[in-house]
Write a protein that holds these residues in place. Structure first.
Motif, PDB file in Angstrom:
ATOM      1  N   LEU A 184       0.818  -1.221   0.000  1.00 21.50           N
ATOM      2  CA  LEU A 184       0.000   0.000   0.000  1.00 21.50           C
ATOM      3  C   LEU A 184       0.850   1.268   0.000  1.00 21.50           C
ATOM      4  N   GLU A 185       1.955   1.231  -0.738  1.00 21.75           N
ATOM      5  CA  GLU A 185       2.856   2.375  -0.745  1.00 21.75           C
ATOM      6  C   GLU A 185       2.193   3.633  -1.320  1.00 21.75           C
ATOM      7  N   GLU A 186       1.217   3.440  -2.200  1.00 15.88           N
ATOM      8  CA  GLU A 186       0.526   4.586  -2.797  1.00 15.88           C
ATOM      9  C   GLU A 186      -0.602   5.110  -1.909  1.00 15.88           C
ATOM     10  N   LEU A 187      -0.836   4.439  -0.768  1.00 12.46           N
ATOM     11  CA  LEU A 187      -1.944   4.817   0.125  1.00 12.46           C
ATOM     12  C   LEU A 187      -1.484   5.185   1.527  1.00 12.46           C
ATOM     13  N   ILE A 188      -0.595   4.376   2.097  1.00 15.55           N
ATOM     14  CA  ILE A 188      -0.148   4.608   3.474  1.00 15.55           C
ATOM     15  C   ILE A 188       1.219   5.279   3.446  1.00 15.55           C
ATOM     16  N   PHE A 189       1.201   6.611   3.466  1.00 11.94           N
ATOM     17  CA  PHE A 189       2.434   7.397   3.519  1.00 11.94           C
ATOM     18  C   PHE A 189       2.157   8.649   4.344  1.00 11.94           C
ATOM     19  N   PRO A 190       3.175   9.238   4.948  1.00 10.56           N
ATOM     20  CA  PRO A 190       2.955  10.379   5.840  1.00 10.56           C
ATOM     21  C   PRO A 190       2.166  11.505   5.179  1.00 10.56           C
ATOM     22  N   GLY A 191       1.115  11.930   5.883  1.00 11.12           N
ATOM     23  CA  GLY A 191       0.290  13.038   5.418  1.00 11.12           C
ATOM     24  C   GLY A 191      -0.942  12.636   4.644  1.00 11.12           C
ATOM     25  N   ASN A 192      -1.019  11.368   4.187  1.00  9.93           N
ATOM     26  CA  ASN A 192      -2.200  10.965   3.428  1.00  9.93           C
ATOM     27  C   ASN A 192      -3.401  10.790   4.354  1.00  9.93           C
ATOM     28  N   SER A 193      -4.576  11.039   3.806  1.00 11.29           N
ATOM     29  CA  SER A 193      -5.811  10.923   4.582  1.00 11.29           C
ATOM     30  C   SER A 193      -6.312   9.489   4.592  1.00 11.29           C
ATOM     31  N   ILE A 194      -6.806   9.066   5.743  1.00 14.08           N
ATOM     32  CA  ILE A 194      -7.472   7.776   5.882  1.00 14.08           C
ATOM     33  C   ILE A 194      -8.757   7.985   6.666  1.00 14.08           C
ATOM     34  N   LEU A 195      -9.703   7.082   6.475  1.00 14.20           N
ATOM     35  CA  LEU A 195     -10.931   7.072   7.274  1.00 14.20           C
ATOM     36  C   LEU A 195     -10.873   5.853   8.179  1.00 14.20           C
ATOM     37  N   ASN A 254      -6.905   7.991  -2.259  1.00 11.14           N
ATOM     38  CA  ASN A 254      -6.058   7.669  -3.404  1.00 11.14           C
ATOM     39  C   ASN A 254      -6.322   8.723  -4.471  1.00 11.14           C
ATOM     40  N   ASP A 255      -5.530   9.785  -4.438  1.00  3.39           N
ATOM     41  CA  ASP A 255      -5.779  10.965  -5.283  1.00  3.39           C
ATOM     42  C   ASP A 255      -7.177  11.507  -4.996  1.00  3.39           C
ATOM     43  N   ASP A 256      -8.120  11.381  -5.953  1.00  4.31           N
ATOM     44  CA  ASP A 256      -9.432  11.992  -5.755  1.00  4.31           C
ATOM     45  C   ASP A 256     -10.512  10.977  -5.372  1.00  4.31           C
ATOM     46  N   ILE A 257     -10.118   9.730  -5.038  1.00  8.64           N
ATOM     47  CA  ILE A 257     -11.100   8.717  -4.660  1.00  8.64           C
ATOM     48  C   ILE A 257     -10.690   8.068  -3.341  1.00  8.64           C
ATOM     49  N   TRP A 258     -11.583   7.235  -2.814  1.00 10.79           N
ATOM     50  CA  TRP A 258     -11.296   6.442  -1.627  1.00 10.79           C
ATOM     51  C   TRP A 258     -11.257   4.966  -2.008  1.00 10.79           C
ATOM     52  N   THR A 259     -10.321   4.243  -1.415  1.00 14.43           N
ATOM     53  CA  THR A 259     -10.276   2.793  -1.612  1.00 14.43           C
ATOM     54  C   THR A 259     -10.570   2.106  -0.282  1.00 14.43           C
ATOM     55  N   THR A 300      -6.338  -2.911  -4.859  1.00 15.23           N
ATOM     56  CA  THR A 300      -6.629  -1.475  -4.860  1.00 15.23           C
ATOM     57  C   THR A 300      -5.676  -0.722  -5.778  1.00 15.23           C
ATOM     58  N   LEU A 301      -4.592  -1.373  -6.182  1.00 15.07           N
ATOM     59  CA  LEU A 301      -3.600  -0.714  -7.024  1.00 15.07           C
ATOM     60  C   LEU A 301      -4.086  -0.630  -8.468  1.00 15.07           C
ATOM     61  N   VAL A 302      -4.170   0.592  -8.998  1.00 14.35           N
ATOM     62  CA  VAL A 302      -4.557   0.829 -10.389  1.00 14.35           C
ATOM     63  C   VAL A 302      -3.561   1.803 -11.008  1.00 14.35           C
ATOM     64  N   ASN A 331     -11.147   0.001  -6.328  1.00 17.75           N
ATOM     65  CA  ASN A 331     -10.652   1.236  -6.911  1.00 17.75           C
ATOM     66  C   ASN A 331     -11.463   1.496  -8.166  1.00 17.75           C
ATOM     67  N   GLU A 332     -12.304   2.507  -8.122  1.00 20.05           N
ATOM     68  CA  GLU A 332     -13.265   2.729  -9.196  1.00 20.05           C
ATOM     69  C   GLU A 332     -12.637   3.163 -10.513  1.00 20.05           C
ATOM     70  N   ASN A 333     -11.343   3.455 -10.514  1.00 20.69           N
ATOM     71  CA  ASN A 333     -10.673   3.864 -11.751  1.00 20.69           C
ATOM     72  C   ASN A 333     -10.235   2.687 -12.616  1.00 20.69           C
ATOM     73  N   ALA A 334     -10.449   1.460 -12.149  1.00 22.84           N
ATOM     74  CA  ALA A 334     -10.019   0.279 -12.896  1.00 22.84           C
ATOM     75  C   ALA A 334     -10.874   0.085 -14.145  1.00 22.84           C
ATOM     76  N   LYS A 335     -10.211  -0.089 -15.279  1.00 20.62           N
ATOM     77  CA  LYS A 335     -10.894  -0.338 -16.548  1.00 20.62           C
ATOM     78  C   LYS A 335     -10.683  -1.767 -17.041  1.00 20.62           C
ATOM     79  N   CYS A 336      -9.558  -2.373 -16.654  1.00 18.00           N
ATOM     80  CA  CYS A 336      -9.248  -3.749 -17.018  1.00 18.00           C
ATOM     81  C   CYS A 336      -8.188  -4.259 -16.045  1.00 18.00           C
ATOM     82  N   PHE A 337      -7.852  -5.540 -16.141  1.00 20.47           N
ATOM     83  CA  PHE A 337      -6.950  -6.163 -15.166  1.00 20.47           C
ATOM     84  C   PHE A 337      -5.744  -6.810 -15.841  1.00 20.47           C
TER      85      PHE A 337
END
Length: 226
Positions: free
Chosen positions: A52-63, A81-86, A131-133, A173-179
């Motif tokens: 989760l390097e793209e999610l859990i880093f200092p200063g990032n928001s979590i719920l 995750n940028d403009d969305i939540w995962t 969650t990685l996209v 992650n709602e930005n996923a279009k394919c896998f």
């Protein structure tokens, strides 16, 4: 038999009221996040084995939500995750997956030295989450997973024994279009993934969006074109 239930987009699979927004301070180990809540540092359990390097880093928001753990009183529920939540709590994955499987399933079925998530009559189903996209491509895994590779090998063995085998991917992650498998981070899992396709293992990829504490089915996608 085809084991899955086709749900309409917008189907709600989980709701989490009374979430608290926090800021990540650090991740001292894979199960713990230190976070700031109202200028107070708290320990928060994270139930997600990924890097989760793209999610859990200092200063990032979590719920986070209040929980009754032995070492912590909060659990990470969503990550910015940028403009969305995962959604990042794997304790709920099996329950969510069960909403998309026909009635009559058995959970946590032992097969040799492996344990698969579901069995339905002649079909075995393993559940994975991502969650990685990257550029619209959902990737799994985000770190090497010998366990995941072993599950795929077990599913291939079951095909050879006359059973049906399936993998259900829950992509939060709602930005996923394919896998595509994450060859850069785990070439062995990726090799096993392509082998399963040749052996007849079938895949289902479901994409979910997260907003206002709700997790909602957005779409069903497929593997990216080579």
């Amino acid at each position: 038999m085809y084991p899955f239930i086709e749900r309409e987009p917008g189907y709600v699979v989980a709701k989490f009221p009374n979430l608290i927004e926090a800021k990540v301070v650090s991740r001292p180990n894979r199960f713990m996040v230190k976070a700031m809540v109202d200028d107070k540092e708290v320990d928060v359990h994270i139930h997600d084995p990924g890097r989760l390097e793209e999610l859990i880093f200092p200063g990032n928001s979590i719920l986070i939500r209040e929980t009754n753990g032995t070492k912590t009183h909060y659990s990470v529920t969503f990550c910015k995750n940028d403009d969305i939540w995962t959604f990042n709590d794997s304790r709920y994955h099996s329950g969510i997956a069960s909403m998309f499987i026909q009635e009559g399933w058995q959970r946590e079925v032992k097969v040799g030295n492996s344990r698969l998530d579901f069995r339905l009559n002649n079909a075995y189903i393993e559940v994975k989450s991502a969650t990685l996209v990257e550029n619209g491509i959902a990737r799994f895994p985000d770190a090497p997973t010998l366990r995941g590779k072993k599950h795929l090998e077990t599913l291939m063995d079951l095909i050879a024994s006359g059973y049906e085998s399936f993998v259900l991917f829950l992509i939060f992650n709602e930005n996923a279009k394919c896998f595509l498998p994450n060859t850069a981070r785990d070439p062995e899992f990726s090799h096993a993934y392509y082998s399963t396709l040749e052996h007849g293992v079938k895949f289902q990829y479901l994409v979910f969006s997260s907003s206002g504490g709700e997790i909602v089915l957005k779409d069903s996608i497929s593997m990216c074109n080579p």
